[in-house]
Design a protein around this motif. Structure first.
Motif, PDB file in Angstrom:
ATOM      1  N   LYS A 188     -48.009  23.306  91.313  1.00 13.48           N
ATOM      2  CA  LYS A 188     -48.681  22.283  91.353  1.00 13.48           C
ATOM      3  C   LYS A 188     -47.345  21.432  91.536  1.00 13.48           C
ATOM      4  O   LYS A 188     -48.173  20.300  92.655  1.00 13.48           O
ATOM      5  CB  LYS A 188     -48.658  21.852  89.839  1.00 13.48           C
ATOM      6  CG  LYS A 188     -50.647  22.339  89.586  1.00 13.48           C
ATOM      7  CD  LYS A 188     -50.749  22.297  87.782  1.00 13.48           C
ATOM      8  CE  LYS A 188     -51.807  21.978  88.267  1.00 13.48           C
ATOM      9  NZ  LYS A 188     -52.407  21.462  86.563  1.00 13.48           N
ATOM     10  N   TYR A 189     -46.280  21.625  91.262  1.00 14.43           N
ATOM     11  CA  TYR A 189     -45.019  20.456  91.683  1.00 14.43           C
ATOM     12  C   TYR A 189     -45.287  20.401  92.955  1.00 14.43           C
ATOM     13  O   TYR A 189     -45.037  19.876  93.779  1.00 14.43           O
ATOM     14  CB  TYR A 189     -44.115  20.834  91.459  1.00 14.43           C
ATOM     15  CG  TYR A 189     -42.679  20.297  91.904  1.00 14.43           C
ATOM     16  CD1 TYR A 189     -43.112  18.597  91.787  1.00 14.43           C
ATOM     17  CD2 TYR A 189     -41.654  20.786  92.455  1.00 14.43           C
ATOM     18  CE1 TYR A 189     -40.911  18.254  92.329  1.00 14.43           C
ATOM     19  CE2 TYR A 189     -40.786  19.947  93.465  1.00 14.43           C
ATOM     20  CZ  TYR A 189     -40.124  19.091  93.068  1.00 14.43           C
ATOM     21  OH  TYR A 189     -39.326  18.280  93.313  1.00 14.43           O
ATOM     22  N   ILE A 247     -46.199  17.433  95.588  1.00 11.75           N
ATOM     23  CA  ILE A 247     -44.765  17.094  97.013  1.00 11.75           C
ATOM     24  C   ILE A 247     -45.867  16.859  98.263  1.00 11.75           C
ATOM     25  O   ILE A 247     -45.682  15.546  99.155  1.00 11.75           O
ATOM     26  CB  ILE A 247     -44.259  17.634  97.058  1.00 11.75           C
ATOM     27  CG1 ILE A 247     -43.367  17.864  95.909  1.00 11.75           C
ATOM     28  CG2 ILE A 247     -43.244  17.642  98.392  1.00 11.75           C
ATOM     29  CD1 ILE A 247     -42.023  16.034  95.141  1.00 11.75           C
ATOM     30  N   GLY A 248     -46.386  17.694  99.345  1.00 13.38           N
ATOM     31  CA  GLY A 248     -47.494  18.021  99.568  1.00 13.38           C
ATOM     32  C   GLY A 248     -48.336  16.583  99.778  1.00 13.38           C
ATOM     33  O   GLY A 248     -48.514  16.209 100.990  1.00 13.38           O
ATOM     34  N   LEU A 249     -49.076  16.837  98.205  1.00 11.60           N
ATOM     35  CA  LEU A 249     -50.283  15.491  98.737  1.00 11.60           C
ATOM     36  C   LEU A 249     -49.241  14.509  99.729  1.00 11.60           C
ATOM     37  O   LEU A 249     -49.743  13.101 100.270  1.00 11.60           O
ATOM     38  CB  LEU A 249     -50.977  15.336  97.604  1.00 11.60           C
ATOM     39  CG  LEU A 249     -51.900  14.360  97.455  1.00 11.60           C
ATOM     40  CD1 LEU A 249     -52.718  14.496  98.544  1.00 11.60           C
ATOM     41  CD2 LEU A 249     -52.666  14.527  96.371  1.00 11.60           C
ATOM     42  N   GLY A 256     -48.236   9.631 103.190  1.00 13.43           N
ATOM     43  CA  GLY A 256     -47.411   8.769 103.536  1.00 13.43           C
ATOM     44  C   GLY A 256     -46.846   8.905 104.604  1.00 13.43           C
ATOM     45  O   GLY A 256     -46.767   7.664 105.257  1.00 13.43           O
ATOM     46  N   SER A 257     -47.398   9.691 105.467  1.00 14.05           N
ATOM     47  CA  SER A 257     -46.988  10.255 107.225  1.00 14.05           C
ATOM     48  C   SER A 257     -48.505   9.550 107.041  1.00 14.05           C
ATOM     49  O   SER A 257     -47.946   8.190 108.489  1.00 14.05           O
ATOM     50  CB  SER A 257     -47.019  11.119 106.943  1.00 14.05           C
ATOM     51  OG  SER A 257     -48.267  11.774 106.733  1.00 14.05           O
ATOM     52  N   SER A 258     -49.773   9.551 106.410  1.00 15.87           N
ATOM     53  CA  SER A 258     -50.605   8.029 106.912  1.00 15.87           C
ATOM     54  C   SER A 258     -50.629   6.468 107.542  1.00 15.87           C
ATOM     55  O   SER A 258     -51.246   6.664 107.818  1.00 15.87           O
ATOM     56  CB  SER A 258     -52.746   8.630 106.460  1.00 15.87           C
ATOM     57  OG  SER A 258     -52.484  10.290 106.538  1.00 15.87           O
TER      58      SER A 258
END
Length: 108
Positions: free
Chosen positions: A50-51, A55-57, A62-64
């Motif tokens: 889940k962590y 982080i991936g989400l 953020g990159s978008s």
């Protein structure tokens, strides 16, 4: 390889084929029940999954945001130049290289 069968509460069933993964190297597969052509695997997820998902989400969102902001800054710089009536880049002009707003968008 192995074929995994997943059953969901709403009567849907999904199939997943795993290729080139030996049983000794698959930490998610903990138990197996098999009869005939079907094998039911029990899958357990590590506690940090889940962590890593969060982080991936966060990285994806953020990159978008940064890519969108960069595009908007560059576009505003080009529109600012178009209002001044200078030669556009598509017509051989290089005035955008002197525009700070365009550079801010490029570097962000």
């Amino acid at each position: 390889g192995a074929v995994l069968s997943f059953s969901y509460p709403d009567s849907c069933q999904a199939w997943c084929q795993i290729i080139n993964v030996p049983e000794s190297r698959s930490p998610f597969l903990t138990s197996m029940e098999g009869t005939g052509n079907e094998t039911n695997w029990s899958i357990s997820m590590p506690s940090g999954t889940k962590y890593h998902l969060y982080i991936g989400l966060a990285l994806a969102v953020g990159s978008s945001i940064f890519i969108g902001a960069s595009f908007i800054l560059k576009k505003k710089g080009l529109l600012k130049l178009a209002d001044r009536g200078v030669t556009r880049a598509g017509q051989g002009g290089y005035s955008y290289l002197k525009e700070w707003l365009w550079w801010a968008g490029l570097l962000s």
